[in-house]
Design an enzyme around this catalytic site. Structure first.
Site: not given
Ligand code: SP5
Ligand code: ZN
Length: 340
Positions: A164, A200, A202, A283, A322
């Site tokens: 990212h 990934d 994302h 993920d 995760y």
């Molecule tokens: C490398 C990678 O997979 N980065 C992913 C980052 C995206 N995270 C988004 C999180 C959005 C809100 N999360 C809510 C908190 C719950 N633990």
């Molecule tokens: Zn990711």
């Protein structure tokens, strides 16, 4: 036996939390992710290769020096300022529209500086963050060395992740773009074009942005549709596609069949390359707390097989994933598919 590269320093980043909608929520990108993968690979008989320190030259081909120097000193500077937060977190953002496109002034306040380099509030910096992020780059470059020296396949077991991060901005639990550094170094060592296939969950927005218009690195990303409300929200759409970039957004709940069809398309896009970087986030798997793509372990193995059929020298860089109970097996499945 598959070589995987490791550095204990990657464990030194402990973000503890993410600030999400103004709330401190527990961190998802934790050191136990890397140790879980390491255990699974060692049990499977993979060969661990110690990471070798590399200079900053490859790093500085993909990132602005200002970002690198900020990250290097951010924690020390923050700690010395005696602020009420135990992690570096932005509170103002130096958007280019704010300054009419002009360079923003260097802020006198330490607590304003993160706003020059961060694009979200989730990506905290604490003691050890720099050391871990920089170690992850060394792990990625050591994996490149292995392939440049003749290994057909190597795996960088690194964290924090990187895909990212743009040339000058960090975010999305990432600080330095390990995948982009590896791709740039492969261009220098093996020759271009090099392809990055990012599976990934994302969108690999940082990698896309870094190689935009360069032509020597093809980028393809298979990810959950940002238009359905998912990070990175503003990017990852087919409108960004061109001869060297392919975005394949998928609906939440897509599952193996649709996801593997997209992986096949991304792989075909990578076929003209002389070497391959796989940005391996696991993920997209069912049960992952951060994405709804519902891919199975068998799906990840098949994705590895599909990518392996390119028969290109391949460096695999760890990105997201995760669920601590399945992250190791999912990585092993993918690498097993790739190695066939
Ligand atoms: C490398 C990678 O997979 N980065 C992913 C980052 C995206 N995270 C988004 C999180 C959005 C809100 N999360 C809510 C908190 C719950 N633990
Ligand atoms: Zn990711």
């Amino acid at each position: 036996m598959l070589p995987f590269v490791w550095s204990d320093d990657c464990l030194r980043h402990e973000p503890d939390a993410e600030i999400w909608v103004g709330t401190r929520t527990p961190a998802t990108e934790v050191p136990a992710r890397a140790t879980a993968i390491r255990e699974t690979l060692l049990d499977a008989g993979a060969r661990v290769v110690a990471s070798v320190a590399h200079g900053d030259s490859a790093l500085l081909t993909v990132h602005d020096r200002a970002l690198v120097e900020f990250l290097r000193g951010a924690w020390e500077e923050w700690a010395a300022a005696d602020l009420p937060s135990d992690r570096v977190v932005p509170y103002v953002f130096a958007r280019s529209e704010l300054t009419g496109g002009r360079e923003p002034a260097a802020p006198a306040a330490v607590w304003a500086r993160p706003g020059l380099f961060a694009y979200d509030t989730m990506t905290l910096i604490g003691p050890g963050t720099w050391e871990a992020a920089r170690a992850a780059v060394d792990v990625a470059l050591t994996a490149v060395d292995l392939v440049a020296e003749g290994e057909p396949l190597s795996y960088a077991c690194c964290r924090p992740p990187g895909h990212h991060v743009t040339r000058s901005l960090y975010g999305g639990s990432c600080y330095l773009n390990n995948t982009a550094v590896a791709a740039a170094e492969l261009v220098a060592r093996v020759g271009g074009p090099v392809a990055v296939v990012d599976i990934d969950a994302h969108h690999g927005n940082g990698t896309q942005e870094i190689f935009l218009g360069r032509g020597d690195v093809l980028t393809a990303s298979v990810h959950v549709d940002p238009g359905a409300g998912w990070f990175p929200h503003f990017l990852g759409f087919p409108a960004e596609n061109d001869d060297a970039n392919l975005n394949l957004p998928l609906a939440p709940g897509t599952g193996d069949e649709g996801w593997l069809a997209a992986v096949r398309e991304a792989t075909a896009f990578a076929a003209p390359a002389r070497a391959l970087v796989v940005a391996l986030g696991v993920d997209a798997a069912a049960g992952d707390p951060e994405s709804p793509l519902e891919v199975s372990a068998a799906g990840y193995r098949e994705a590895g097989q599909i990518l392996g059929e390119l028969q290109l020298p391949t460096v695999v860089i760890q990105e997201g994933g995760y669920d601590l109970t399945t992250i190791g097996p999912l990585v092993l499945e993918t690498l097993t598919g790739l190695a066939r």
